[in-house]
Design an enzyme around this catalytic site. Structure first.
Site, PDB file in Angstrom:
ATOM      1  N   GLU A 154       0.797  -1.239   0.000  1.00  0.00           N
ATOM      2  CA  GLU A 154       0.000   0.000   0.000  1.00  0.00           C
ATOM      3  C   GLU A 154       0.828   1.288   0.000  1.00  0.00           C
ATOM      4  O   GLU A 154       0.551   2.212   0.760  1.00  0.00           O
ATOM      5  CB  GLU A 154      -0.960  -0.015   1.195  1.00  0.00           C
ATOM      6  N   GLU A 262      -5.860 -11.143  -1.180  1.00  0.00           N
ATOM      7  CA  GLU A 262      -6.668 -10.973   0.032  1.00  0.00           C
ATOM      8  C   GLU A 262      -8.158 -10.970  -0.316  1.00  0.00           C
ATOM      9  O   GLU A 262      -8.903 -10.050   0.042  1.00  0.00           O
ATOM     10  CB  GLU A 262      -6.299  -9.651   0.724  1.00  0.00           C
TER      11      GLU A 262
HETATM   12  C1  GLA Z   1      -4.860  -4.889   4.298  1.00  0.00           C
HETATM   13  C2  GLA Z   1      -3.611  -5.642   4.677  1.00  0.00           C
HETATM   14  C3  GLA Z   1      -3.920  -6.948   5.315  1.00  0.00           C
HETATM   15  C4  GLA Z   1      -5.036  -6.845   6.317  1.00  0.00           C
HETATM   16  C5  GLA Z   1      -6.231  -6.244   5.674  1.00  0.00           C
HETATM   17  C6  GLA Z   1      -7.380  -6.153   6.622  1.00  0.00           C
HETATM   18  O1  GLA Z   1      -5.423  -5.316   3.146  1.00  0.00           O
HETATM   19  O2  GLA Z   1      -2.757  -5.872   3.599  1.00  0.00           O
HETATM   20  O3  GLA Z   1      -2.794  -7.416   5.977  1.00  0.00           O
HETATM   21  O4  GLA Z   1      -4.625  -6.083   7.415  1.00  0.00           O
HETATM   22  O5  GLA Z   1      -5.883  -4.947   5.251  1.00  0.00           O
HETATM   23  O6  GLA Z   1      -7.452  -7.197   7.500  1.00  0.00           O
END
Ligand code: GLA
Length: 359
Positions: A154, A262
């Protein structure tokens, strides 16, 4: 008496159907496409129904939290390895791959990284030395056991007119920290696949900023190998097949492998400002929402299968609707149902849609 017998018999029949229909599990259905994984807490891999579900359905694990800088390196030079080891050991014992997550991020990173011994802002050299030490220690410990790392998480801004997120890393080191993190990770394990990972990768302005950043890194010879699309989507968001395809093909055109890292599909509109729960924040997984979720999952997996030559992995964020980070975020106490397995760990209708492509 008779009624409970009937309930029991139908339960047995249901379990038999599930077992018969699904003896391959998710990873079996997707064997010829990409590695299907899941994020876990150490408790998920302790003996029990969750661990069994994981073994049957997933071929790769990601630590949901315990490899992040704060939990694994809470004080300078003091590492808390045990929970991360537990996940890696379970993976090794069961022939699962592991994705490492994450080495350099603005969240869940302790303040000591950014301060000198007197509590003043750390200078450039000290901060880079700490980043290098941290990455060498963590990547080095799991060398050969973790095949891919989310190296930087990020770093790009959500704002269309801003390239980089103004984090402490960015403010104290400028964008140089991104290249350095990848270089340190490559030194520590030259065989690991190194990813940049981010969310909202289908929003055109952000996608282009990420593309530009990655191209710049690659042009300079920085060892970046993969792009992670986090995939925190919602049944209400504007993700389209075309938008997802555009992200996959654009990042792959740089020679990178693409993974969804994710994945979940929330049943609520996406609003990531943390809030307390109000009476109007009701929990309701209605048949309409269920259908929208089925459609969204189907669309996502149709696209991913179509691009199997570019997509090497798809990881769900949490195991089942029994427990998801979205139960407490952004609204504490508002239950979400974002995954393919329900609270009883049974496959949902969306699951059957996702595996129903082979006929
Ligand atoms: C982001 C992070 C993850 C996690 C999610 C929410 O996407 O990359 O590690 O913390 O947020 O759980």
């Amino acid at each position: 008496m008779q009624k409970s017998l009937l309930v029991l018999l139908s339960l047995v029949a249901y379990i038999q159907t599930v077992t018969a229909q699904d003896y391959k599990g998710l990873k079996g259905h997707y064997r010829d496409y990409f590695t299907v994984g899941v994020s876990v807490a150490p408790q998920s891999v302790e003996p029990g129904d969750e661990a069994e579900l994981i073994k049957k359905n997933f071929a790769s694990l990601t630590a949901e939290n315990v490899m992040k800088p704060q939990p694994i390196h809470p004080e300078e030079g003091r590492y808390h390895w045990e929970p991360a080891d537990q996940i890696v050991n379970f993976a090794q014992a069961n022939g699962l791959k592991v994705r490492g997550h994450t080495l350099c991020w603005h969240n869940q990173t302790p303040d000591w990284f950014f301060e000198d011994k007197e509590g003043r802002p750390a200078g450039r050299d000290l901060l880079l030395e700490r980043l290098r030490d941290h990455i060498h220690a963590v990547v080095g410990r799991y060398k050969g056991k973790i095949y891919a790392w989310d190296v930087v998480n990020e770093a790009v801004s959500e704002k269309p007119d801003q390239m980089y997120r103004p984090t402490k890393w960015q403010q104290m080191l400028g964008e140089e920290y991104i290249a350095k993190a990848f270089e340190y990770a490559h030194e520590a394990d030259p065989d690991a696949l190194l990813f940049y990972n981010d969310f909202d990768t289908e929003k055109p302005a952000k996608r282009e900023h990420i593309y530009k950043m990655l191209k710049g890194l690659l042009d300079k010879g920085v060892p970046v190998h993969g792009m992670g699309l986090q995939g925190h989507w919602s049944i209400y968001d504007d993700l389209t097949a075309a938008g997802l395809e555009e992200s996959i093909t654009r990042f792959a055109s740089l020679g990178l492998t693409v993974q969804v890292t994710e994945l979940d599909v929330s049943i609520y509109p996406k609003d990531w400002n943390r809030k307390e729960r109000r009476a109007s924040d009701t929990t309701s997984f209605t048949p309409e929402k269920e259908q929208m979720q089925i459609d969204k999952y189907q669309m996502i997996f149709d696209v991913l299968r179509k691009h199997k030559d570019k997509v090497s992995g798809v990881t769900f964020w949490n195991v089942s609707d029994r427990k998801s980070w979205l139960d407490t975020f952004p609204i504490r106490g508002r239950k979400d149902y974002p995954l393919l397995f329900d609270e009883a760990l049974q496959p949902k209708k969306a699951y059957w849609k996702v595996v129903d492509f082979e006929k």
